[in-house]
Enzyme design. Structure first.
Site, PDB file in Angstrom:
ATOM      1  N   ASP A 153      21.406  34.564  45.814  1.00  0.00           N
ATOM      2  CA  ASP A 153      22.516  34.175  44.945  1.00  0.00           C
ATOM      3  C   ASP A 153      23.103  32.850  45.444  1.00  0.00           C
ATOM      4  OD1 ASP A 153      24.460  34.283  43.031  1.00  0.00           O
ATOM      5  OD2 ASP A 153      25.687  35.787  44.038  1.00  0.00           O
ATOM      6  N   GLU A 154      23.696  32.063  44.543  1.00  0.00           N
ATOM      7  CA  GLU A 154      24.327  30.776  44.887  1.00  0.00           C
ATOM      8  C   GLU A 154      23.363  29.860  45.649  1.00  0.00           C
ATOM      9  OE1 GLU A 154      27.012  30.159  43.485  1.00  0.00           O
ATOM     10  OE2 GLU A 154      28.352  31.877  43.414  1.00  0.00           O
ATOM     11  N   LYS A 168      25.346  35.848  36.136  1.00  0.00           N
ATOM     12  CA  LYS A 168      24.279  35.796  37.148  1.00  0.00           C
ATOM     13  C   LYS A 168      24.222  37.058  38.010  1.00  0.00           C
ATOM     14  CE  LYS A 168      26.987  33.132  40.522  1.00  0.00           C
ATOM     15  NZ  LYS A 168      27.103  34.155  41.535  1.00  0.00           N
ATOM     16  N   THR A 169      25.395  37.604  38.397  1.00  0.00           N
ATOM     17  CA  THR A 169      25.406  38.825  39.228  1.00  0.00           C
ATOM     18  C   THR A 169      24.797  39.989  38.451  1.00  0.00           C
ATOM     19  OG1 THR A 169      27.428  38.013  40.274  1.00  0.00           O
ATOM     20  CG2 THR A 169      26.850  40.302  40.683  1.00  0.00           C
ATOM     21  N   GLN A 196      27.720  23.362  40.228  1.00  0.00           N
ATOM     22  CA  GLN A 196      28.767  24.025  41.003  1.00  0.00           C
ATOM     23  C   GLN A 196      28.534  23.888  42.512  1.00  0.00           C
ATOM     24  OE1 GLN A 196      30.646  27.733  39.332  1.00  0.00           O
ATOM     25  NE2 GLN A 196      28.742  27.840  38.184  1.00  0.00           N
ATOM     26  N   ARG A 201      37.080  28.054  35.394  1.00  0.00           N
ATOM     27  CA  ARG A 201      37.764  29.297  35.800  1.00  0.00           C
ATOM     28  C   ARG A 201      38.621  29.813  34.641  1.00  0.00           C
ATOM     29  NH1 ARG A 201      34.348  30.519  38.509  1.00  0.00           N
ATOM     30  NH2 ARG A 201      33.426  28.586  37.803  1.00  0.00           N
TER      31      ARG A 201
END
Length: 669
Positions: free
Chosen positions: A213-214, A28-29, A244, A601
């Site tokens: 973002d997020e 995503k980044t 998330q 993770r």
């Protein structure tokens, strides 16, 4: 930067509202960075008309750093890349003349808020838990844009009426002292836009493209802010993942994903489901687990990496045996397979769970780094010196005054402070102004007035010096008040003294660097530095992880955004994970999302552990394996021992299974 087909579509979709559902490890980044580059280089957007909002300074800094590969420093400086709260602060400072604020306002962090609430509720004598509940309610009301008057009208129970009364007192105290809290940085600009069309139009004209973002972590007030700053064409890209969303206790509302479709009917949704981090088996298990949740927008992660080994379920007889098995596994792999300690992360639901791990790791000589989210800015010496700077830049800041007036000791007692406070409240003036009021002689002796005036005159002198010599002001303060000498007497222990002196030197260096400016940031004045540092404390609460060969220990919440070759999630038993509070409040879905975050993770190996018994308050308790273990695909698990199923345990596990089957039937309907 190479992009896959879906990522490329996400980057090139620039007309109208766009929601990118970006699964864990899907890049995503990378998409946000490429979209900013695409807007500037190919669509000829001015950098000054683009804004990208994140939730941490770390994320904002990463975006700026990675943009350097394709944009120059001048272009990056023009783009607003910041946290929501830093952006809100920018708006407040720009539009200060339209607000009932002086430009030299101070900013409160949570510790300041608790101190104030303790003071204004002194008659009731709330314990710390009640004070935190009151603070939570004040934050909730603010974020729903309720005024103290509206809350008082809505209050029904005695506790609600008390809380409403204290909300009013809290608000009055902040206004008198020219102080804002964390929530104000979102609520004040949003209300300003709602009530002033001219200002809203000006900001909408400035922001021609918005990226966030997020997005799943946005609160109600942040969503309202997004709607207010969105231009008429609704040109924006929001990147998020409802699976998330793990911050409801901070006000996050994953339901904001659903509201988007309602408020922006032309919304285009792009799903990024290819994961570049984890082996296939880990993703299969994570997908299966999260499928038990009622998802807002369905997606399914997949990987083109290898399938990988089975997920190991490790069972200890008790908590110490559980930690011992983890230690043995790590030692074996590090010695036999030459894996480095830093490739392992151990994740847990609560900080208290690290204690037994630390004990066993010390015994076994396993190096570890524990992430406990202790902020640099929470150290007493840093709070003291920032309070000095707060009072120097804002003489109305009564709470900074109270912290430093007798630190170091100036022989100004509690009785004197109480008299000044009472005098200032009666005349509706700050403590600082109260000392200069001629009528102060009616309540204080001349000798006491002289002591206090000596302090306030010195503060005024520092205020003047802060304008002429800002670069040296902190060192001048430290020298003048003999702070380091006082610390040595106060702390006594040499290690504590060394650590505090080191922290002070770090603070001094930071202030000098911020005054000079950097590649990405323009030079700041002292007032901006003080607010920036307070804000940094609230938002970040992140320690830089040491680049050392150590096993990383942290909470599941702290692990979000990170990745490790091998991950252990410990304490997988009912009442620990999911925890008791979530079970009682029927908030299992967020706990499941937290488990999903922890599992994703892991890049190569995933271990899930629990113990069969534990000691609590001196009693031996029998644990029930977490329901989450039975929601994973059986064929992908390897249990290190057979579970001894008593009739009670069988019934409890079957009940968990029945509940999940019923939920799936309801979902399908």
């Amino acid at each position: 930067m190479s992009l896959n087909y879906i990522q490329k579509n996400a980057v090139q979709l620039i007309n109208g509202p766009c929601l990118i559902l970006a699964g864990a490890g899907s890049g995503k980044t990378k998409v946000i960075i490429n979209k900013i580059i695409y807007l500037i280089k190919y669509c000829k957007y001015k950098p000054s008309n683009i804004i990208a909002l994140t939730f941490t300074n770390k994320a904002a800094h990463e975006i700026k750093t990675r943009l350097l590969e394709n944009l120059n420093i001048c272009q990056i400086k023009q783009i607003i890349i910041s946290t929501f709260h830093s952006f809100g602060l920018k708006i407040i400072k720009k539009e200060i003349k339209y607000l009932e604020l002086n430009s030299n306002f101070s900013l409160f962090d949570e510790k300041d808020q608790i101190i104030l609430l303790k003071k204004i509720t002194s008659d009731i004598k709330y314990d710390i838990k009640s004070l935190k509940t009151l603070l939570f309610m004040i934050s909730l009301w603010k974020n729903q844009f309720y005024t103290p008057k509206e809350v008082q009208l809505l209050a029904k129970s005695n506790q609600e009426k008390d809380f409403a009364y204290f909300y009013k007192k809290y608000t009055v105290h902040l206004q008198k002292s020219n102080i804002l809290d964390f929530d104000d940085l979102i609520c004040i600009p949003t209300l300003l836009f709602k009530n002033n069309k001219t200002i809203k139009d000006r900001w909408q004209k400035k922001i021609t493209y918005l990226l966030i973002d997020e997005y799943q972590d946005t609160s109600y007030s942040q969503y309202e802010m997004i709607k207010e700053i969105t231009n008429k064409n609704s040109n924006f890209t929001l990147v998020g993942d409802d699976d998330q969303s793990i911050y409801s206790w901070r006000g996050a509302k994953p339901q904001n994903l659903l509201l988007l479709k309602k408020d922006f009917p032309h919304l285009k949704i792009i799903k990024m489901e290819q994961n570049y981090r984890s082996y296939g088996r880990i993703l299969k298990a994570a997908n299966k687990l999260i499928s038990y949740n009622s998802s807002y927008l369905k997606k399914k992660l997949f990987s083109k990496l290898k399938y990988g080994n089975k997920i190991k379920i490790i069972i200890g007889e008790n908590e110490e045996a559980e930690a011992e098995k983890i230690a043995q596994k790590i030692i074996f792999q590090c010695t036999q397979e030459k894996i480095k300690y830093k490739n392992y992360a151990i994740l847990y639901r609560g900080n208290y769970q690290s204690q037994i791990l630390e004990k066993i790791f010390l015994k076994r000589n396993i190096p570890y780094n524990i992430s406990n989210n202790t902020s640099f800015f929470s150290h007493p010496e840093i709070k003291d010196l920032l309070s000095y700077l707060r009072l120097i830049t804002n003489h109305n800041d009564n709470y900074a005054f109270l912290r430093i007036v007798n630190t170091p000791h100036r022989k100004i007692g509690v009785t004197t402070i109480n008299k000044i406070e009472k005098f200032s409240i009666e005349r509706n003036i700050s403590f600082f102004k109260a000392v200069d009021n001629p009528k102060i002689k009616t309540v204080l002796r001349n000798s006491t007035i002289n002591k206090i005036k000596k302090f306030t005159l010195w503060v005024q002198k520092m205020t003047n010096l802060s304008i002429s010599e800002p670069i040296n002001i902190l060192n001048i303060i430290i020298h003048d008040i003999k702070y380091k000498s006082w610390l040595k007497k106060h702390l006594k222990e040499s290690e504590k003294i060394k650590k505090s002196i080191k922290n002070i030197n770090t603070l001094s260096d930071w202030i000098k660097n911020l005054l000079k400016g950097s590649n990405f940031e323009e030079p700041l004045n002292l007032l901006d530095i003080v607010t920036k540092m307070t804000l940094r404390d609230i938002i970040n609460n992140e320690k830089k992880s040491e680049d050392l060969n150590k096993v990383q220990l942290m909470t599941l919440h702290a692990s979000k955004g990170l990745e490790f070759s091998s991950v252990f999630i410990i304490g997988m038993s009912e009442g620990t994970f999911p925890n008791v509070k979530s079970i009682n409040e029927n908030n299992i879905e967020e706990e499941r999302r937290l488990a999903y975050v922890g599992m994703t993770r892991a890049k190569k190996q995933l271990f899930l552990t629990y113990c069969q018994t534990k000691i609590q308050y001196g009693q031996k308790l029998y644990n029930i394996p977490s329901r989450f273990l039975f929601e994973l695909p059986k064929e992908d698990l390897h249990w290190d021992q057979n579970i001894v199923l008593t009739d009670t345990l069988k019934n409890k596990i079957n009940n968990v299974k029945k509940i999940n089957i019923l939920k799936n039937i309801i979902k399908k309907k």
